[in-house]
Scaffold this motif. Structure first.
Motif, PDB file in Angstrom:
ATOM      1  N   GLU A   1      32.836  -9.046  22.451  1.00 45.04           N
ATOM      2  CA  GLU A   1      32.553  -7.512  22.442  1.00 45.04           C
ATOM      3  C   GLU A   1      32.370  -6.971  23.745  1.00 45.04           C
ATOM      4  N   ILE A   2      32.389  -7.826  24.877  1.00 51.83           N
ATOM      5  CA  ILE A   2      32.698  -7.191  26.184  1.00 51.83           C
ATOM      6  C   ILE A   2      34.115  -6.797  26.562  1.00 51.83           C
ATOM      7  N   VAL A   3      35.111  -7.753  26.045  1.00 48.89           N
ATOM      8  CA  VAL A   3      36.515  -7.396  26.160  1.00 48.89           C
ATOM      9  C   VAL A   3      36.808  -6.206  25.360  1.00 48.89           C
ATOM     10  N   ASN A   4      36.281  -6.321  24.090  1.00 50.88           N
ATOM     11  CA  ASN A   4      36.466  -5.085  22.992  1.00 50.88           C
ATOM     12  C   ASN A   4      35.952  -3.939  23.710  1.00 50.88           C
ATOM     13  N   ALA A   5      34.773  -3.896  24.384  1.00 50.30           N
ATOM     14  CA  ALA A   5      34.225  -2.726  24.890  1.00 50.30           C
ATOM     15  C   ALA A   5      34.986  -2.193  26.084  1.00 50.30           C
ATOM     16  N   LEU A   6      35.804  -3.031  27.019  1.00 53.61           N
ATOM     17  CA  LEU A   6      36.612  -2.790  28.300  1.00 53.61           C
ATOM     18  C   LEU A   6      37.763  -2.226  27.630  1.00 53.61           C
ATOM     19  N   GLN A   7      38.331  -2.703  26.416  1.00 58.82           N
ATOM     20  CA  GLN A   7      39.589  -2.211  25.890  1.00 58.82           C
ATOM     21  C   GLN A   7      39.203  -0.924  25.642  1.00 58.82           C
ATOM     22  N   ALA A   8      38.192  -0.642  24.891  1.00 54.99           N
ATOM     23  CA  ALA A   8      37.784   0.841  24.549  1.00 54.99           C
ATOM     24  C   ALA A   8      37.519   1.751  25.466  1.00 54.99           C
ATOM     25  N   ALA A   9      36.953   1.128  26.675  1.00 46.28           N
ATOM     26  CA  ALA A   9      36.638   1.928  27.889  1.00 46.28           C
ATOM     27  C   ALA A   9      37.696   2.395  28.688  1.00 46.28           C
ATOM     28  N   THR A  10      38.805   1.325  28.890  1.00 46.82           N
ATOM     29  CA  THR A  10      40.270   1.704  29.427  1.00 46.82           C
ATOM     30  C   THR A  10      40.974   2.767  28.716  1.00 46.82           C
ATOM     31  N   VAL A  11      41.184   2.878  27.559  1.00 40.24           N
ATOM     32  CA  VAL A  11      41.796   3.797  26.495  1.00 40.24           C
ATOM     33  C   VAL A  11      40.858   5.145  26.940  1.00 40.24           C
ATOM     34  N   ASN A  12      39.567   5.263  26.666  1.00 44.07           N
ATOM     35  CA  ASN A  12      38.852   6.345  26.957  1.00 44.07           C
ATOM     36  C   ASN A  12      39.095   6.900  28.284  1.00 44.07           C
ATOM     37  N   SER A  13      39.228   6.197  29.390  1.00 46.96           N
ATOM     38  CA  SER A  13      39.636   6.840  30.518  1.00 46.96           C
ATOM     39  C   SER A  13      41.199   7.101  30.660  1.00 46.96           C
ATOM     40  N   ASP A  14      42.044   6.308  29.971  1.00 52.12           N
ATOM     41  CA  ASP A  14      43.427   7.196  29.985  1.00 52.12           C
ATOM     42  C   ASP A  14      43.564   8.193  29.379  1.00 52.12           C
ATOM     43  N   ARG A  15      43.130   8.269  28.146  1.00 56.34           N
ATOM     44  CA  ARG A  15      43.261   9.584  27.321  1.00 56.34           C
ATOM     45  C   ARG A  15      42.434  10.753  28.207  1.00 56.34           C
ATOM     46  N   ALA A  16      41.152  10.344  28.661  1.00 55.97           N
ATOM     47  CA  ALA A  16      40.518  11.751  29.343  1.00 55.97           C
ATOM     48  C   ALA A  16      41.145  12.054  30.536  1.00 55.97           C
ATOM     49  N   ASN A  17      41.731  11.086  31.159  1.00 54.38           N
ATOM     50  CA  ASN A  17      42.551  11.783  32.437  1.00 54.38           C
ATOM     51  C   ASN A  17      43.927  11.828  32.139  1.00 54.38           C
ATOM     52  N   PHE A  18      44.249  12.256  30.917  1.00 53.36           N
ATOM     53  CA  PHE A  18      45.669  12.634  30.669  1.00 53.36           C
ATOM     54  C   PHE A  18      46.017  14.050  30.115  1.00 53.36           C
ATOM     55  N   PHE A  19      46.039  14.942  30.902  1.00 52.49           N
ATOM     56  CA  PHE A  19      46.374  16.400  30.817  1.00 52.49           C
ATOM     57  C   PHE A  19      47.572  16.906  31.233  1.00 52.49           C
ATOM     58  N   TYR A  20      48.501  16.675  30.351  1.00 53.79           N
ATOM     59  CA  TYR A  20      49.927  17.004  31.081  1.00 53.79           C
ATOM     60  C   TYR A  20      50.572  15.780  31.779  1.00 53.79           C
ATOM     61  N   PHE A  21      49.848  15.306  32.716  1.00 49.70           N
ATOM     62  CA  PHE A  21      49.895  14.168  33.447  1.00 49.70           C
ATOM     63  C   PHE A  21      48.651  13.353  33.718  1.00 49.70           C
ATOM     64  N   PRO A  22      48.725  12.118  34.379  1.00 47.05           N
ATOM     65  CA  PRO A  22      47.535  11.424  34.724  1.00 47.05           C
ATOM     66  C   PRO A  22      46.856  11.822  35.801  1.00 47.05           C
ATOM     67  N   THR A  23      45.409  12.060  35.802  1.00 46.82           N
ATOM     68  CA  THR A  23      44.401  12.719  36.661  1.00 46.82           C
ATOM     69  C   THR A  23      43.618  11.545  37.209  1.00 46.82           C
ATOM     70  N   ASP A  24      42.860  11.930  38.071  1.00 46.44           N
ATOM     71  CA  ASP A  24      41.726  10.952  38.592  1.00 46.44           C
ATOM     72  C   ASP A  24      40.521  10.734  38.162  1.00 46.44           C
ATOM     73  N   CYS A  25      39.969  11.959  37.517  1.00 43.01           N
ATOM     74  CA  CYS A  25      38.667  11.915  37.066  1.00 43.01           C
ATOM     75  C   CYS A  25      38.542  13.401  36.401  1.00 43.01           C
ATOM     76  N   PRO A  26      37.857  13.567  35.034  1.00 40.87           N
ATOM     77  CA  PRO A  26      38.332  14.821  34.359  1.00 40.87           C
ATOM     78  C   PRO A  26      36.967  15.446  34.593  1.00 40.87           C
ATOM     79  N   HIS A  27      35.615  15.107  35.599  1.00 43.12           N
ATOM     80  CA  HIS A  27      34.555  15.879  35.771  1.00 43.12           C
ATOM     81  C   HIS A  27      34.346  16.608  37.081  1.00 43.12           C
TER      82      HIS A  27
END
Length: 771
Positions: free
Chosen positions: A354-380
């Motif tokens: 479950e930790i591996v699965n949570a890390l995979q989900a966390a990475t995808v969350n960060s990749d998506r949340a930081n892709f607004f036309y191009f990769p950014t460093d933090c959305p907040h």
């Protein structure tokens, strides 16, 4: 030394060879604005509405709209929102590139009276937040726009309507908006029907001519930004200031509000990532007294009403809303509308840990949340296009989604941001910040890493061809940065070292810079070969070889087999990038294992060492150790941040203060690529020569009993799944017919016939091992 052929094609000549991709012809004198005033912290200028009445004759066969908004636009045709998505058209330096979008309005226009309506927001035009120079941009000005509408009729006649003083304007209910600070909306100022043909606009004022932007007009070819799932709150928590809505995930987007409000009721909506002992924690990096970041405001008109901000997105998990009555603070009040670039999903990974699965989900969350036309460093906090972040995350993104087309558009802006000498800033777009700090080879590597990985994973030749001249310019620039001993040392290094104070690095900058510069030159040589540029290829390879020789002479202890600085990062990077010879490798690897053991099997690197250390271990038989370092629950580790509640990747692994960095940062996310590559065994294009080639080589690590990876390669869908059954493993592989390659088993495992490899094919096998 630069060869004569390269000297003849000097850096200024290379600069002149620059071509502007996807450029268009547009009469730039047609830019208009509502006012010459722009928003400051002291004076807020409302977001303007624009209307242009259009009379359409009978027999319309084609209608095409070309539109730009500086900064952000929405466009309506006869009341219908036809905008491609939020934050159109793109984020760019308008002194470099001025982006337009094209729409087909043939079906939306009717014979007779029509109206095109527009709504403009600030975007990058005049931010009030002092974030890496955004509040002092050289193009700081009022928002402005331009459009042309081309009408073609069945009788062959054509008509073109441009933005001009006949385009009327008025203030909208958005009384303040800023891409970092927030959006303020006064519903009492709404103008019902403002974007409909029959609306009475007699009180509206004519638009003004606006200064002509200096950049080249271009069509935006990046994927649009979309609105995706809507999250309900998992909890509503009363606090001293108001009510906190917890949405359970730290991602990016905006809240949709629905309320039965009182006239004039003011709601303050703050977005944040972290609760500190039951209290909201605001970890803004650029706070101001006069403007609060990530804060929206809504003033009710009274009655049932709904609203969502248009010109900002936030990175957050929690919302603090002030101004509610207890009766209004219901779970139905807010919905979290998730936003990001609309990039195709092409991969999934899951296993029984479950930790591996949570890390995979966390990475995808960060990749998506930081892709607004191009990769950014933090959305907040920043929403900046930091170059190293994208470079470090390239492969994880290519396993999970299709970013190459949007990368291509961003790279065009990166190339345009180069100095005449060939240097790069650390953020793009920029108004001048981070040319003298915040860059260096590890950051600048984006110029080669994105084209290189896009070619290797997807076979994209266009991205390679567009990179040729900028890459050559950068390599010639690198030659001017070499010290007398041949090494390179400028810019940022092994950032966010988990073993260092604050964000400083334990690993010497000269080591990381020189090794990364060598890798840039090596990959550039490969790309020049793909592009058919043998002179450039020879120069790049000779530069790489020269740097290698200088690194080995100046930085390597050939007796003790370690690298200057003697950290996990120095040793792992030297091993991974080939600094040690074949004869030296085993001894150098043994020293790295000693360094890891000294930290009780914790990793002690920054982002540069962290990008390679787990790969290196898995490639050489230590996948179990690598996974242990990743998922262990004591700090520093990835598993520890999951234990502490992370739903996205954090910037730092600090065990004392989780709010010191930000909690949504993708540049530590290569672990996702590691999961696909080593646990799932999916290894695309191992030689870099054929995107239809794939090796399947899973590591049957002791911590897992099963794993499955799905991936869409250019030839089609791939699935690799394995499940442990006692001392055996059941391996299932599904690959497209066009795929070619091998199935390779780790040491100590074999097929039933005693072999440890076979031709790539779909099927199921029983794998026998002594482990």
């Amino acid at each position: 030394m630069i060869p004569r052929k390269i000297q003849a094609l000097n850096i200024k000549e290379l600069s002149r060879q620059r071509t502007v991709q996807n450029a268009i012809t547009f009469p730039m004198e047609h830019f208009i604005r509502a006012t010459q005033e722009y928003t400051t912290a002291e004076k807020h200028i409302p977001a303007p509405y624009f209307r242009r009445v259009v009379q359409v004759k009978s027999g319309l066969v084609k209608a095409r709209l070309l539109i730009n908004g500086l900064g952000i636009y929405y466009v309506f045709c006869n009341g219908k929102d036809v905008t491609k998505g939020p934050f159109a058209p793109y984020r760019a330096n308008p002194d470099h590139r001025v982006y337009f979008d094209r729409y087909d309005l043939t079906e939306q226009l009717q014979e007779g009276k029509n109206v095109l309506a527009f709504w403009l927001g600030v975007g990058l035009q005049s931010s009030v937040v002092p974030c890496w120079g955004w509040s002092v941009l050289p193009w700081r000005s009022a928002v402005q726009m331009a459009f042309s509408l081309e009408l073609e009729y069945a009788d062959g006649t054509k008509e073109t309507i441009y933005s001009d003083p006949e385009t009327k304007t008025a203030d909208s209910p958005i009384i303040f908006n800023d891409f970092l600070a927030g959006e303020h909306y006064d519903a009492r100022l709404e103008l019902p029907g403002w974007n409909l043909p029959d609306y009475d606009d007699s009180a509206w004022r004519p638009s003004q001519a606006a200064p002509t932007p200096r950049g080249v007009p271009c069509l935006c070819q990046a994927e649009p930004i979309g609105r995706f799932e809507e999250l309900e709150p998992v909890a509503v928590i009363p606090v001293e200031q108001g009510y906190v809505y917890d949405f359970g995930k730290n991602i990016a987007g905006a809240c949709r509000l629905h309320i039965n409000g009182q006239p004039g009721q003011k709601l303050i909506i703050d977005h944040f990532e972290w609760m500190d002992n039951g209290k909201p924690s605001f970890n803004h990096i650029f706070p101001r007294k006069d403007v609060w970041l990530n804060q929206d405001m809504y003033i009710c008109r009274g009655g049932e009403e709904s609203w969502m901000p248009r010109f900002i997105y936030h990175g957050f998990r929690y919302v603090l809303i002030q101004g509610l009555t207890p009766e209004q603070a219901t779970p139905d009040l807010l919905r979290y509308v998730v936003m990001h670039s609309d990039l195709e999903k092409i991969g999934t990974f899951h296993c029984d840990n479950e930790i591996v699965n949570a890390l995979q989900a966390a990475t995808v969350n960060s990749d998506r949340a930081n892709f607004f036309y191009f990769p950014t460093d933090c959305p907040h906090r920043e929403k900046h296009g930091w170059t190293a972040d994208a470079s470090l995350s390239a492969e994880q993104m290519l396993y999970n989604m299709q970013p190459a087309n949007s990368w291509k558009e961003w790279l065009r802006n990166i190339y345009r941001a180069m100095t005449p000498e060939g240097g790069l800033p650390g953020i793009i777009p920029t108004g001048g910040a981070c040319y003298d700090w915040g860059n260096g080879p590890a950051w600048d590597s984006v110029i080669v890493e994105l084209p290189y990985q896009a070619y290797c994973y997807r076979g994209d030749r266009q991205i390679v061809e567009e990179a040729v001249v900028p890459l050559m310019r950068y390599l010639t620039y690198l030659t001017t940065k070499r010290q007398e001993n041949g090494l390179i040392c400028f810019g940022l290094g092994d950032w966010c070292d988990v073993d260092a104070e604050e964000l400083f690095c334990n690993t010497p900058l000269v080591v990381t810079d020189s090794i990364i510069a060598m890798d840039i030159a090596r990959k550039a040589a490969f790309l020049f070969g793909v592009a058919g540029k043998p002179t450039f290829q020879k120069f790049a390879q000779e530069l790489s070889d020269s740097l290698m020789a200088d690194i080995r002479r100046e930085l390597v202890d050939h007796e003790q087999l370690y690298v200057y600085g003697d950290t996990q990062s120095t040793q792992a990077m030297a091993l991974y990038y080939g600094v040690f010879t074949e004869e030296e490798f085993d001894g150098a690897m043994a020293h790295l294992l000693e360094l890891i053991a000294e930290k009780d099997d914790h990793f002690a690197t920054g982002v540069l060492g962290g990008r390679v250390i787990f790969r290196l271990l898995a490639e050489h038989g230590y996948a179990d150790l690598a996974l242990k370092m990743i998922i262990r629950e004591d700090a520093p580790s990835y598993g520890n941040i999951i234990k502490r509640g992370a739903t996205a990747l954090w910037e730092e692994f600090n065990p004392e203060d989780p709010a010191r960095g930000d909690q949504n940062h993708h540049f530590w996310g290569d672990i996702s690529a590691w999961f696909y590559r080593y646990l799932g065994g999916i290894r695309p294009n191992p030689t870099g020569e054929d995107v239809n080639r794939l090796d399947v080589a899973p590591c049957f690590v002791s911590q897992l009993n099963q794993a499955q990876a799905d991936y869409k390669m250019p030839a089609g869908a791939v699935q690799v799944a394995w499940k442990r059954e006692g001392s055996q493993v059941q391996l299932q592989v599904q690959v497209p017919e066009k795929a070619k390659g091998s199935i390779l088993l780790p040491e100590g495992w074999q097929f039933a016939d005693g072999s440890n490899q076979c031709k790539l094919q779909s099927g199921q096998w029983t794998i026998i091992g002594a482990k």
